[in-house]
Structure formats: structure tokens, C-alpha cells
Scaffold this active site. Structure first.
Site, PDB file in Angstrom:
ATOM      1  N   ASP A   1      21.747  23.049  24.132  1.00 31.27           N
ATOM      2  CA  ASP A   1      22.612  22.612  25.218  1.00 31.27           C
ATOM      3  C   ASP A   1      23.055  21.164  25.001  1.00 31.27           C
ATOM      4  OD1 ASP A   1      23.845  22.140  27.607  1.00 31.27           O
ATOM      5  OD2 ASP A   1      22.085  22.485  28.860  1.00 31.27           O
TER       6      ASP A   1
ATOM      7  N   ASP B   1      31.040  21.136  28.942  1.00 30.69           N
ATOM      8  CA  ASP B   1      29.955  22.055  29.285  1.00 30.69           C
ATOM      9  C   ASP B   1      29.886  23.239  28.334  1.00 30.69           C
ATOM     10  OD1 ASP B   1      27.766  22.978  30.671  1.00 30.69           O
ATOM     11  OD2 ASP B   1      28.957  24.154  32.068  1.00 30.69           O
TER      12      ASP B   1
END
Ligand code: NAG
Ligand code: NAG
Ligand code: NAG
Length: 450
Positions: free
Chosen positions: A327, A95
Site C-alpha cells: 500500500d 490511492d
């Protein structure tokens, strides 16, 4: 004279030795739809996989991340590393939105109820010779100060153990419910982390004694690898004390989900060799000044063929620097609604193919796939770097004879929804440079060893 020459030679040799000592750490990046992934389900078709990947993108983008104290999370990639001595394997969701690396630990609170089921053996700190608890007074505990929203240190007094609670925004896309759940609570500790190439480093991590699985469990992960921009993030720890390298990491996502790729840390991860045309764009603070943990950059516009659409023409907020997040964990590129609408018209006009209903039910742009479709050249103009987005990344076959765009209309016109997703990052070596506050791009065939 000869003496000075020898001295200079000696200095040169020493310099070379210092620079070749630069440390690098490597991990595998495995897509959750890859056959190497523990969640791989061979009975699902590619269309089903892609549809759930698209749905995960919507979940992540619709959560107004920068204004919320909680980090939304979808998680397309997992990795493996080992912790402790003797080493125990950890399977972790990767992440770039959050900072803390944690894994489930023995003993689980309330007997076994404090941990969810995991595939790999549960890590027991009592069995490890290298595990060390930290107190609130420790400098390592202080690393949590600037951590991403969702991570809370629990410290009142210096003598107390340094503990944490981490929350992620959990979306149940299939039944439209949103909930904030405490995913993990436990002790902040120092432990040995071992990478692929058997390089070991002492790192600060979260030993979770009370964990609710949610999406982490669904990915069969035992924890999370936190790669945000905060001090406790693994990338900052490795650059700082752990091995003396640069605060830098890079990855190269392959076009095929069945191939795994690498994520590298440290000075050997730096993108580009002499002569390579590396594009760089500055890292910026997010739209909410207090949120500095995301990889936020500035998008100035997107061109379709010769037609350039200015990002800044749409919402006044888009003019500000720092308007889109790069991302790794979201598939689609999500754009504010009115900018998306203009881009979609330009794509329809530029492609000149027959538009068909979206089989993903995301109301996206889909075409009948015929041999004669002429896809236009799409270029993303980041501040200081133009990036040609290959058609394979922008248009994906999602059903028999149907191709859909990997751009997604954001829920609103607020630039906080904007995400540059991982489908558009494929076959680009991307470096995140936390020392020099920039992101580097180099188009690369990621299936070839880097
Ligand atoms: C670490 O601290 C916890 C209390 O927070 C304690 O229960 C545990 O035994 C300690 N572990 C070690 C290995 O010292
Ligand atoms: C839907 O949400 C409820 C909680 O609100 C949960 O108990 C249930 O398992 C969810 N269903 C699915 C299919 O995820
Ligand atoms: C449509 O595309 C053509 C080139 O293929 C271009 O000349 C024209 O300006 C475009 N029209 C609109 C409305 O975007």
C-alpha cells in the site's frame, strides 16, 4: 539477395519505430509532509509529523478492509495533473486501494454547499471543449462493474446518464470515531487528462457535484487519483485504449519526505534494465474473493539476522497465497499480532539496545539511540523474491535519542490487517504489473533521477 537484406533492414527499422512509440506518462508524487505539499505545516516538528503518519497507519489497518465494502483511506501522497481544454489543475490524493479518479465539479449541488473548499479553481465542464457526459449504455460506464468496494454506479436504464457515488471509510483517529461518509457523487464522463510532460489522454473520470471533504479536504485535495486493480482505474485505462502502453505503473519513494519523486505509467515505467536484479512476486486475489482491487501478495516469512520467522506458522489463514497488501498510502508495515510479537522478540534480541517507552504511544518497539546499536539485517521473504529491508527504513528517529521500529502490531491475528507500508518501500523502485499479475522490486537510490 540485396533486395531481401534491404527488406529485413526495413522490417527492423519498422519494429524499432513501433517499440519506441511505447507511451509513458509521468506525475509527481508529493508527500503530504513535504514542503511542496499544500498541507505542509512548517511549525510542526518531525516528531509530530511522524506521529500523525503512524496514527493514520493504525486507522487504515484497523478497519478490516477486505471484508468491508468500503475502502479505508489515509492518503500520505498527493499529485497534480490537469484536466479539460483549457486545462485546469487538479490536486489529488493518490490511492492504490480505490479505482475511480474524481474531482469536484461545477455546478455544486445546492448552490455552493455541494462542494467543499479547495485551493485550486473548481473545474467547470461547461467551460471545457473536450468534456463529454456518458450514458448508462456506454462501454465506458461498464468499466465500473468490477470497481473496488465503495464505488457504486447508478444506472437503471440505458438512456440515463452514467452517475456514481463513492464512499470511503473515514476515521477520526484523534477522537476515535469511525463513520462512512459519501465523499463524492456526480457524473461519469470522458475528459482529457494532461500529465507532467504535456502528454494528454482521454480518460473516464468522476465529475463530482456533491462532495463531502473529510480527509480529502484536509489534504487540500480537490479529488482522488484511483490506482486500484479495477477496470476504471487510471492504470488500466492508460494501458487499454488511452495510449497503447502496458498496464503498468511504478514509483520510487525517496527517504526524505522533502523530496518529491515520480510515478510513471506504461511500458517506459517497467522496472529494471538488462542486467538489473529485479525481484518479482505474484499478485494474488485478496482474502475475500470478491475484492480483487488491492495489490495483495504473499509473504512467506521475515528473517532477522539468521533467524527466519515463518509467516505461515501463526494463523492457518496466513498459509494461503495472498496475505499482505502493498500500500502506497499507509506509512507503517502492519503485521498480525502473534507474528508481530515473535518478530519483535527477534528484533530486541538482535539489536541488543536498551528498550525505552514508545513516545508515539503506539506501544511499538523503541530503543535508546546510541552509536553502538548493531541493527540486524532484516529480510522480507515474499513468494519468489527476497527483499532486504534497509535499517533506515525499519528504524526511524522519532524523538531526541529515540529510535522506533516501523513495524506495527495489528489489531488482531487476522491476516486481513497486514499491510506492507510505504516507509519500507523507500529507496526501492516498485512496479505494479497488471498484465502479468506481479509486483517488481529493485533497490534504487530514489533521490537520483530514474
Ligand atoms: C452532463 O449531465 C448532467 C446531468 O447528469 C447535466 O446536468 C449537464 O449539463 C451535462 N453536461 C454537459 C456538458 O453536457
Ligand atoms: C470528532 O467527531 C465528531 C463527529 O463524531 C466531529 O464533529 C468532530 O469534528 C471530531 N473532532 C475532531 C477533532 O476531529
Ligand atoms: C538471539 O540472537 C542470537 C544471535 O545474536 C541467536 O544466536 C539466538 O538464537 C537469538 N535468541 C533468540 C531467542 O532469538
Amino acid at each position: 539477395m540485396a533486395f531481401y537484406n534491404k527488406l529485413i533492414l526495413l522490417c527492423l527499422i519498422l519494429l524499432m519505430m513501433i517499440s519506441s512509440e511505447a507511451t509513458s506518462y509521468t506525475l509527481d508524487l508529493i508527500h503530504r509532509d513535504s514542503p511542496f505539499s499544500p498541507v505542509y505545516d512548517p511549525s510542526r516538528t518531525n516528531l509530530q509529523r511522524r506521529t500523525s503518519s503512524f496514527l493514520r497507519s493504525i486507522a487504515r489497518s484497523s478497519s478490516k478492509s477486505p471484508s468491508s465494502p468500503i475502502t479505508p483511506f489515509s492518503g500520505d501522497y498527493v499529485t497534480r495533473f490537469r484536466i479539460g481544454n483549457p486545462p485546469v489543475e487538479v490536486l489529488a490524493l493518490v490511492d492504490t486501494h480505490s479505482d475511480l479518479t474524481w474531482t469536484q465539479c461545477q455546478p455544486c449541488k445546492d448552490n455552493e454547499n455541494g462542494c467543499y473548499k479547495q485551493k485550486t479553481p473548481l473545474f467547470d465542464p461547461k467551460e471545457s471543449k473536450t468534456y463529454r457526459n456518458l450514458s448508462c449504455a456506454s462501454s465506458e460506464c461498464a468499466l465500473m462493474v468490477d470497481a473496488a468496494g465503495g464505488l457504486y454506479p447508478a444506472c437503471d436504464q440505458d438512456q440515463q446518464p452514467c452517475t456514481y457515488h463513492v464512499f470511503y471509510l473515514n476515521h477520526e483517529v484523534e477522537n476515535n470515531s469511525k463513520s462512512v461518509i459519501p465523499n463524492s457523487e456526480g457524473d461519469i464522463a470522458v475528459e482529457t487528462l494532461t500529465f507532467n510532460d504535456d502528454v494528454s489522454v482521454k480518460v473516464v473520470f468522476g465529475c463530482g457535484h456533491n462532495n463531502v471533504g473529510g480527509f480529502v479536504e484536509k489534504a487540500y485535495a480537490s479529488g482522488v487519483l484511483g490506482l486500484g486493480r479495477g477496470s476504471i482505474s487510471l492504470v488500466n485505462q492508460l494501458g487499454g485504449g488511452g495510449g497503447g502502453g502496458a498496464k503498468y505503473f511504478s514509483y520510487c519513494l525517496t527517504r526524505s519526505e522533502s523530496e518529491s519523486s515520480k510515478i510513471r505509467f506504461g511500458s517506459n515505467a517497467v522496472v529494471g534494465r538488462p542486467g538489473d536484479k529485479v525481484g518479482s512476486t505474484p499478485l494474488r486475489n485478496g482474502l475475500v474473493v470478491s475484492v480483487r482491487n488491492l495489490y495483495t501478495v504473499t509473504l512467506e516469512g521475515i528473517s532477522v539476522g539468521n533467524q527466519r520467522i515463518e509467516y505461515s506458522s501463526y494463523t492457518h489463514v496466513l498459509k494461503r497465497k495472498g496475505n499482505i497488501v502493498i500500500d502506497s498510502a499507509t506509512s507503517m508495515t502492519v503485521l498480525p499480532s502473534s507474528f508481530y510479537d515473535t518478530l519483535e522478540s527477534a528484533l530486541v534480541n538482535g539489536t541488543r539496545a536498551k528498550r525505552v517507552p514508545d513516545p508515539r504511544k503506539t506501544n511499538g518497539l523503541c530503543f535508546e539511540q546510541v552509536a553502538t546499536v548493531n541493527y540486524p539485517v532484516i529480510t522480507a521473504h515474499f513468494q519468489g523474491a527476497d527483499l532486504v529491508l534497509s535499517n533506515e527504513n525499519s528504524f526511524l528517529e522519532v524523538g531526541v535519542g529515540v529510535v522506533c521500529s516501523t513495524f506495527l502490531r495489528g489489531e488482531g491475528d487476522d491476516p486481513s490487517v497486514a499491510i506492507f507500508g510505504n516507509m519500507h518501500q523507500r529507496n526501492i523502485l516498485i512496479g505494479f504489473d497488471l498484465d502479468n499479475h506481479k509486483v517488481d522490486f529493485l533497490p534504487t537510490d530514489c533521490a537520483k533521477p530514474q
